[in-house]
Write a protein that holds these residues in place. Structure first.
Motif, PDB file in Angstrom:
ATOM      1  N   VAL A  62     -10.397  49.851  25.692  1.00 21.24           N
ATOM      2  CA  VAL A  62      -8.933  49.876  25.615  1.00 21.24           C
ATOM      3  C   VAL A  62      -8.330  49.086  26.773  1.00 21.24           C
ATOM      4  N   GLU A  63      -8.883  49.277  27.965  1.00 23.00           N
ATOM      5  CA  GLU A  63      -8.401  48.522  29.126  1.00 23.00           C
ATOM      6  C   GLU A  63      -8.559  47.020  28.908  1.00 23.00           C
ATOM      7  N   ALA A  64      -9.719  46.596  28.419  1.00 20.13           N
ATOM      8  CA  ALA A  64      -9.962  45.179  28.195  1.00 20.13           C
ATOM      9  C   ALA A  64      -9.002  44.607  27.155  1.00 20.13           C
ATOM     10  N   ALA A  65      -8.788  45.351  26.080  1.00 19.06           N
ATOM     11  CA  ALA A  65      -7.881  44.882  25.033  1.00 19.06           C
ATOM     12  C   ALA A  65      -6.447  44.798  25.546  1.00 19.06           C
ATOM     13  N   ASP A  66      -6.015  45.801  26.279  1.00 27.87           N
ATOM     14  CA  ASP A  66      -4.660  45.796  26.815  1.00 27.87           C
ATOM     15  C   ASP A  66      -4.449  44.667  27.820  1.00 27.87           C
ATOM     16  N   ALA A  67      -5.524  44.261  28.477  1.00 25.80           N
ATOM     17  CA  ALA A  67      -5.427  43.160  29.444  1.00 25.80           C
ATOM     18  C   ALA A  67      -5.421  41.794  28.759  1.00 25.80           C
ATOM     19  N   GLY A  68      -5.748  41.768  27.466  1.00 30.54           N
ATOM     20  CA  GLY A  68      -5.708  40.516  26.725  1.00 30.54           C
ATOM     21  C   GLY A  68      -7.034  39.795  26.592  1.00 30.54           C
ATOM     22  N   ILE A  69      -8.145  40.489  26.812  1.00 31.21           N
ATOM     23  CA  ILE A  69      -9.451  39.843  26.656  1.00 31.21           C
ATOM     24  C   ILE A  69      -9.636  39.443  25.193  1.00 31.21           C
ATOM     25  N   GLY A  70     -10.256  38.296  24.962  1.00 29.56           N
ATOM     26  CA  GLY A  70     -10.425  37.833  23.589  1.00 29.56           C
ATOM     27  C   GLY A  70     -11.614  38.445  22.882  1.00 29.56           C
ATOM     28  N   LEU A  71     -12.684  38.725  23.634  1.00 31.23           N
ATOM     29  CA  LEU A  71     -13.922  39.241  23.056  1.00 31.23           C
ATOM     30  C   LEU A  71     -14.486  40.316  23.961  1.00 31.23           C
ATOM     31  N   ALA A  72     -14.732  41.510  23.403  1.00 30.27           N
ATOM     32  CA  ALA A  72     -15.354  42.611  24.136  1.00 30.27           C
ATOM     33  C   ALA A  72     -16.692  42.934  23.488  1.00 30.27           C
ATOM     34  N   VAL A  73     -17.765  42.784  24.244  1.00 31.15           N
ATOM     35  CA  VAL A  73     -19.117  43.005  23.744  1.00 31.15           C
ATOM     36  C   VAL A  73     -19.602  44.343  24.293  1.00 31.15           C
ATOM     37  N   VAL A  74     -19.722  45.338  23.416  1.00 33.20           N
ATOM     38  CA  VAL A  74     -19.987  46.712  23.861  1.00 33.20           C
ATOM     39  C   VAL A  74     -21.467  47.018  23.662  1.00 33.20           C
ATOM     40  N   ILE A  75     -22.221  46.981  24.750  1.00 32.26           N
ATOM     41  CA  ILE A  75     -23.668  47.218  24.703  1.00 32.26           C
ATOM     42  C   ILE A  75     -23.986  48.708  24.630  1.00 32.26           C
ATOM     43  N   THR A  76     -23.156  49.537  25.206  1.00 32.96           N
ATOM     44  CA  THR A  76     -23.404  50.971  25.343  1.00 32.96           C
ATOM     45  C   THR A  76     -23.769  51.635  24.022  1.00 32.96           C
ATOM     46  N   GLU A  77     -24.817  52.452  24.038  1.00 33.66           N
ATOM     47  CA  GLU A  77     -25.152  53.262  22.869  1.00 33.66           C
ATOM     48  C   GLU A  77     -24.786  54.717  23.131  1.00 33.66           C
ATOM     49  N   GLY A  78     -24.767  55.506  22.057  1.00 30.95           N
ATOM     50  CA  GLY A  78     -24.446  56.919  22.196  1.00 30.95           C
ATOM     51  C   GLY A  78     -22.966  57.208  22.284  1.00 30.95           C
ATOM     52  N   ILE A  79     -22.119  56.255  21.900  1.00 27.97           N
ATOM     53  CA  ILE A  79     -20.679  56.467  21.930  1.00 27.97           C
ATOM     54  C   ILE A  79     -20.280  57.330  20.732  1.00 27.97           C
ATOM     55  N   PRO A  80     -19.498  58.384  20.924  1.00 32.03           N
ATOM     56  CA  PRO A  80     -19.055  59.208  19.792  1.00 32.03           C
ATOM     57  C   PRO A  80     -18.320  58.367  18.751  1.00 32.03           C
ATOM     58  N   VAL A  81     -18.533  58.709  17.481  1.00 32.41           N
ATOM     59  CA  VAL A  81     -17.948  57.923  16.405  1.00 32.41           C
ATOM     60  C   VAL A  81     -16.423  57.898  16.496  1.00 32.41           C
ATOM     61  N   HIS A  82     -15.809  59.036  16.827  1.00 28.54           N
ATOM     62  CA  HIS A  82     -14.346  59.047  16.883  1.00 28.54           C
ATOM     63  C   HIS A  82     -13.825  58.143  17.997  1.00 28.54           C
ATOM     64  N   ASP A  83     -14.603  57.981  19.080  1.00 30.84           N
ATOM     65  CA  ASP A  83     -14.210  57.041  20.133  1.00 30.84           C
ATOM     66  C   ASP A  83     -14.304  55.600  19.626  1.00 30.84           C
ATOM     67  N   ALA A  84     -15.382  55.305  18.883  1.00 29.99           N
ATOM     68  CA  ALA A  84     -15.549  53.952  18.348  1.00 29.99           C
ATOM     69  C   ALA A  84     -14.444  53.614  17.357  1.00 29.99           C
ATOM     70  N   VAL A  85     -14.083  54.583  16.510  1.00 28.48           N
ATOM     71  CA  VAL A  85     -12.973  54.367  15.575  1.00 28.48           C
ATOM     72  C   VAL A  85     -11.700  54.036  16.337  1.00 28.48           C
ATOM     73  N   ALA A  86     -11.444  54.781  17.403  1.00 30.45           N
ATOM     74  CA  ALA A  86     -10.203  54.605  18.167  1.00 30.45           C
ATOM     75  C   ALA A  86     -10.166  53.260  18.873  1.00 30.45           C
ATOM     76  N   PHE A  87     -11.247  52.893  19.568  1.00 28.00           N
ATOM     77  CA  PHE A  87     -11.138  51.662  20.360  1.00 28.00           C
ATOM     78  C   PHE A  87     -11.273  50.406  19.520  1.00 28.00           C
ATOM     79  N   THR A  88     -12.000  50.462  18.403  1.00 29.55           N
ATOM     80  CA  THR A  88     -12.040  49.266  17.547  1.00 29.55           C
ATOM     81  C   THR A  88     -10.683  49.018  16.893  1.00 29.55           C
ATOM     82  N   ALA A  89     -10.016  50.093  16.477  1.00 26.29           N
ATOM     83  CA  ALA A  89      -8.684  49.942  15.894  1.00 26.29           C
ATOM     84  C   ALA A  89      -7.687  49.446  16.937  1.00 26.29           C
ATOM     85  N   HIS A  90      -7.768  50.006  18.131  1.00 29.32           N
ATOM     86  CA  HIS A  90      -6.848  49.588  19.191  1.00 29.32           C
ATOM     87  C   HIS A  90      -7.075  48.115  19.543  1.00 29.32           C
ATOM     88  N   ALA A  91      -8.333  47.723  19.683  1.00 31.30           N
ATOM     89  CA  ALA A  91      -8.638  46.336  20.022  1.00 31.30           C
ATOM     90  C   ALA A  91      -8.139  45.380  18.942  1.00 31.30           C
TER      91      ALA A  91
END
Length: 315
Positions: A87-116
């Motif tokens: 969310v921070e990266a998207a709000d700052a205007g980054i063009g591409l965010a590459v998320v390596i982290t595994e084990g992220i809760p699905v509801h978090d992934a839904v939220a940040f992909t939609a926000h981005a």
């Protein structure tokens, strides 16, 4: 050319000062990636030495962008903080965010992909190896020394199979290899990459690697039928997976008759995609498909040469 990542890309690493961030930042730099900074609010103002290069640490993604012109962020932060990082990266205007982290809760992934998406930021991942444009840039954890720049585009749910196909076809090489991740929710789909490779003039053939679970590959097949003119070769992992058991990725689960490897294979083959039963057979299909296009290219060259000769004769 390439898709999403080029030698001009300027990369920030969120979580660079952690163990995984440090290890893979060093590898990215060794591969020629222009890593321009890390992000850690607690260590802002410092720099980290990687062999012969000192990389500054910024307090925020916005500060990093303003100081360096960064347009890519690679996220190595722990699962509990991944949503806030994207969310921070998207709000700052980054063009591409590459998320390596595994084990992220699905509801978090839904939220940040939609926000981005609402901010115009492309997310690759989560739970992915990232992407590499050989000889230009590497954003993530893909080993940079197993292939070279070439003519093939690759999109894959599986990191390991990404590496395997890169190695099998190392003599031909790749424009870009994208590991989109195998979680139930990802920011970039097979279809997104198929579209980008179709529009890339240097990509002659596309490899699509899928696996059991969901219907992404069936949707990709429908897209190929309508919109892709380049040859596509596929591989589906999970033909022997037992029903109802998660295999590897959180999204790799067969439920009843849906999401099976056989159904995905049939959908792809119905639209002309050659699907291998092993990575080695898949690589062989790629070589055959490239060979099939060669006579057409030769005939076109011959026709052009004949036309030039006739024009010369008339002159």
């Amino acid at each position: 050319m390439a898709i999403y990542l080029t030698k001009e890309s300027k990369v920030l690493v969120q979580g660079m000062t952690g163990a995984e961030g440090m290890k893979h930042t060093r590898r990215m730099l060794a591969a020629g990636t222009d890593v321009v900074g890390g992000v850690n609010p607690r260590k802002a103002g410092r720099s980290v030495d990687f062999d012969d290069r000192a990389v500054p640490v910024f307090g925020s993604v916005r500060e990093g962008i303003e100081s360096t012109g960064a347009d890519v962020s690679v996220v190595f932060v722990p699962p509990a903080f991944a949503k806030a990082a994207v969310v921070e990266a998207a709000d700052a205007g980054i063009g591409l965010a590459v998320v390596i982290t595994e084990g992220i809760p699905v509801h978090d992934a839904v939220a940040f992909t939609a926000h981005a998406r609402s901010r115009g930021t492309r997310v690759i991942g989560p739970n992915c190896p990232g992407l590499i444009t050989p000889g230009q840039s590497n954003a993530g954890i893909i080993p940079p020394d197993i292939t070279k720049s070439g003519r093939i585009g690759l999109v894959s749910k599986s990191g390991t199979l990404t590496y395997q196909l890169m190695y099998e076809l190392r003599d031909i090489g790749f424009t870009t290899c994208v590991g989109i991740g195998g979680d139930p929710v990802v920011g970039t789909s097979h279809i997104d990459c198929l579209t980008a490779f179709e529009n890339d003039p240097d990509t002659e053939l596309i490899i699509l690697i899928g696996e059991i679970g969901g219907d992404a590959e069936e949707r990709a097949a429908a897209h190929i039928r309508e919109h892709v003119t380049k040859p596509v070769v596929g591989y589906i992992a999970g033909f022997t997976a037992p029903e109802g058991r998660t295999m590897g990725h959180a999204g790799a689960i067969v439920s009843g008759s849906s999401g099976t490897a056989r159904a995905k294979q049939e959908a792809l083959e119905a639209v002309g995609v050659r699907v291998g039963s092993t990575p080695t057979e898949t690589a062989r299909h790629v070589l055959e498909a490239l060979a099939d296009t060669a006579p057409d290219a030769a005939a076109a060259d011959g026709t052009a040469a004949d036309g030039a000769a006739r024009e010369g004769a008339r002159a």
